[in-house]
Design a protein around this motif. Structure first.
Motif, short mmCIF file in Angstrom:
data_model
loop_
_atom_site.label_atom_id
_atom_site.label_comp_id
_atom_site.label_asym_id
_atom_site.label_seq_id
_atom_site.Cartn_x
_atom_site.Cartn_y
_atom_site.Cartn_z
N LEU A 194 0.87 -1.17 0.00
CA LEU A 194 0.00 0.00 0.00
C LEU A 194 0.91 1.22 0.00
O LEU A 194 1.57 1.52 0.99
CB LEU A 194 -0.89 -0.01 1.23
CG LEU A 194 -2.00 1.04 1.31
CD1 LEU A 194 -3.03 0.81 0.21
CD2 LEU A 194 -2.67 0.99 2.68
N ARG A 211 -9.19 5.61 2.29
CA ARG A 211 -7.98 4.79 2.35
C ARG A 211 -8.21 3.54 3.20
O ARG A 211 -7.76 2.44 2.84
CB ARG A 211 -6.85 5.64 2.97
CG ARG A 211 -5.46 5.04 2.84
CD ARG A 211 -4.98 5.04 1.42
NE ARG A 211 -3.60 4.63 1.32
CZ ARG A 211 -2.93 4.53 0.18
NH1 ARG A 211 -3.53 4.84 -0.94
NH2 ARG A 211 -1.68 4.15 0.16
N GLU A 212 -8.89 3.69 4.30
CA GLU A 212 -9.18 2.54 5.14
C GLU A 212 -10.09 1.55 4.42
O GLU A 212 -9.93 0.34 4.55
CB GLU A 212 -9.82 3.00 6.45
CG GLU A 212 -8.83 3.56 7.46
CD GLU A 212 -7.72 2.57 7.77
OE1 GLU A 212 -8.02 1.40 8.07
OE2 GLU A 212 -6.54 2.97 7.69
N THR A 214 -10.18 1.11 1.23
CA THR A 214 -9.33 0.45 0.24
C THR A 214 -8.49 -0.63 0.89
O THR A 214 -8.33 -1.73 0.36
CB THR A 214 -8.42 1.47 -0.46
OG1 THR A 214 -9.22 2.44 -1.13
CG2 THR A 214 -7.50 0.80 -1.48
N ARG A 215 -7.94 -0.32 2.07
CA ARG A 215 -7.13 -1.30 2.78
C ARG A 215 -7.96 -2.55 3.10
O ARG A 215 -7.49 -3.68 2.90
CB ARG A 215 -6.59 -0.69 4.08
CG ARG A 215 -5.78 -1.67 4.93
CD ARG A 215 -5.41 -1.03 6.26
NE ARG A 215 -4.43 0.03 6.07
CZ ARG A 215 -3.11 -0.18 6.04
NH1 ARG A 215 -2.63 -1.41 6.18
NH2 ARG A 215 -2.28 0.82 5.88
N ASP A 216 -9.18 -2.33 3.58
CA ASP A 216 -10.05 -3.47 3.90
C ASP A 216 -10.38 -4.28 2.66
O ASP A 216 -10.39 -5.51 2.69
CB ASP A 216 -11.34 -2.97 4.55
CG ASP A 216 -11.11 -2.38 5.94
OD1 ASP A 216 -10.04 -2.65 6.53
OD2 ASP A 216 -11.99 -1.65 6.43
N THR A 219 -7.30 -6.26 1.58
CA THR A 219 -7.08 -7.38 2.51
C THR A 219 -8.03 -8.53 2.18
O THR A 219 -7.62 -9.70 2.17
CB THR A 219 -7.29 -6.92 3.96
OG1 THR A 219 -6.35 -5.88 4.27
CG2 THR A 219 -7.10 -8.08 4.92
N LEU A 240 -0.18 -7.53 3.91
CA LEU A 240 -0.38 -6.18 3.39
C LEU A 240 0.56 -5.27 4.16
O LEU A 240 0.54 -5.26 5.40
CB LEU A 240 -1.83 -5.73 3.59
CG LEU A 240 -2.21 -4.36 3.05
CD1 LEU A 240 -2.25 -4.37 1.53
CD2 LEU A 240 -3.58 -3.94 3.60
N GLY A 242 2.83 -1.25 4.03
CA GLY A 242 2.94 0.05 3.41
C GLY A 242 4.37 0.36 3.01
O GLY A 242 5.31 -0.30 3.44
N GLU A 318 -7.55 0.14 -6.02
CA GLU A 318 -6.81 1.40 -5.93
C GLU A 318 -6.96 2.23 -7.18
O GLU A 318 -7.09 3.45 -7.14
CB GLU A 318 -5.32 1.11 -5.70
CG GLU A 318 -4.98 0.67 -4.30
CD GLU A 318 -3.49 0.66 -4.08
OE1 GLU A 318 -2.98 1.55 -3.37
OE2 GLU A 318 -2.83 -0.24 -4.63
#
Length: 321
Positions: A194, A211-212, A214-216, A219, A240, A242, A318
């Protein structure tokens, strides 16, 4: 030749820098039951007349030396019960290797690399990188050990690391990595990097909530891919993290003590390549373990896909591509 038998092409300049790549080529040929062809290119720049007496003498000496060293290479391979076919070409190495791969219908090219960086890389370039950009099949690049370095690592491929950005080329690489893992009885680790978030003109973070999300989402996708890999009997995990892609990938390789890094590459050339660069090439220049780049994957007849075919894949969370 059995059409179901894998075909490996080992490209070598017959120097000490290619010794590690030779060992991997022979080891893979033995464990995969693959046909192994070795090609050595007598480098001869275009525009020079090969019939000119001095050039003819130069090529003749190169041919004698290459022939002698290929006989020795065949003897070393034979001692490992690996039959080898050899061929010699003349011209620009990267072009001749790609042409040989086409003619041999190779499933994999193995090549050594010195891992040039900085000014040396800018000035001299890398034959391995040029092969990667044009090869009709995946390319395994094995970095040569520097003089005085520790003994070469084990040739066994137990742990494979696969960076995934959810693009088609990275998922193709994952598909190919699963095939290699099945042959080698290896485990897979999927990695997504990320990249750092953007900052506004007032230096406040933008879109933190998005952003959170997208992270979820990523994942969840990594978990789904790992489950798909596990579904064909392989051991798979995911991570995952950064950071900047190349640096994060190299850190992950070291921490996982990976035996092989498998990466997709777009194979950009010309202006596009100069502008965007290549994460795969940046990693290739610095990785201690062999790097298997996948631009044009080739699978054996009857191959059953592990990940969804291209037309059925979800978009990248993303980039929305």
């Amino acid at each position: 030749m059995n059409p179901a038998q894998p075909r490996i092409l080992f490209a070598t300049d017959l120097s000490r820098w290619a010794e590690g790549a030779e060992q991997y080529a022979c080891a893979l040929a033995a464990s995969w039951g693959a046909a192994l062809t070795v090609v050595s290119v007598l480098e001869f720049p275009p525009g020079m007349n090969p019939d000119y007496p001095v050039n003819r003498l130069y090529l003749g000496e190169l041919l004698k030396q290459a022939t002698r060293e290929l006989v020795e290479l065949k003897a070393r391979a034979s001692a490992r019960s690996v039959p080898v076919k050899t061929r010699i070409a003349t011209g620009i190495p990267s072009q001749e290797v790609s042409a040989a791969a086409e003619e041999e219908d190779a499933d994999l090219i193995v090549v050594g690399t010195r891992g040039k960086t900085g000014l040396e890389h800018v000035v001299l370039g890398s034959t391995a990188e040029r092969i990667i950009r044009t090869a009709p099949c995946p390319v395994l690049a094995v970095r040569a050990k520097k003089p005085g370095a520790d003994e070469a690592r084990s040739l066994a491929l137990h742990r494979l690391l696969v960076p995934v950005d959810f693009s088609d080329c990275s998922l193709d690489a994952l598909e190919y990595a699963a095939t290699v893992a099945q042959r080698e009885k290896a485990s897979l680790k999927l990695l997504h990097v990320l990249e750092p978030v953007s900052y506004g003109l007032d230096f406040t973070l933008l879109h933190a909530a998005k952003r959170e999300q997208t992270r979820d989402a990523m994942t969840a996708r990594l978990s789904a891919l790992a489950s798909a890999v596990s579904g064909v009997g392989l051991t798979a995990e995911y991570e995952l993290r950064g950071g900047m892609p190349a640096d994060s990938i190299l850190d992950a390789v070291r921490q996982a003590d990976a035996d092989l890094l498998v990466m997709g590459t777009h194979g950009r050339r010309g202006i596009s390549h100069a502008f965007y660069g290549s994460v795969a090439e940046a990693v290739l220049r610095r990785a201690d373990c062999p790097v298997l780049t996948v631009r044009s994957p080739k699978f054996q007849p009857g191959h059953r896909p592990v990940v969804a075919p291209r037309g059925e894949r979800a978009t990248n969370p993303e980039t929305k591509e």
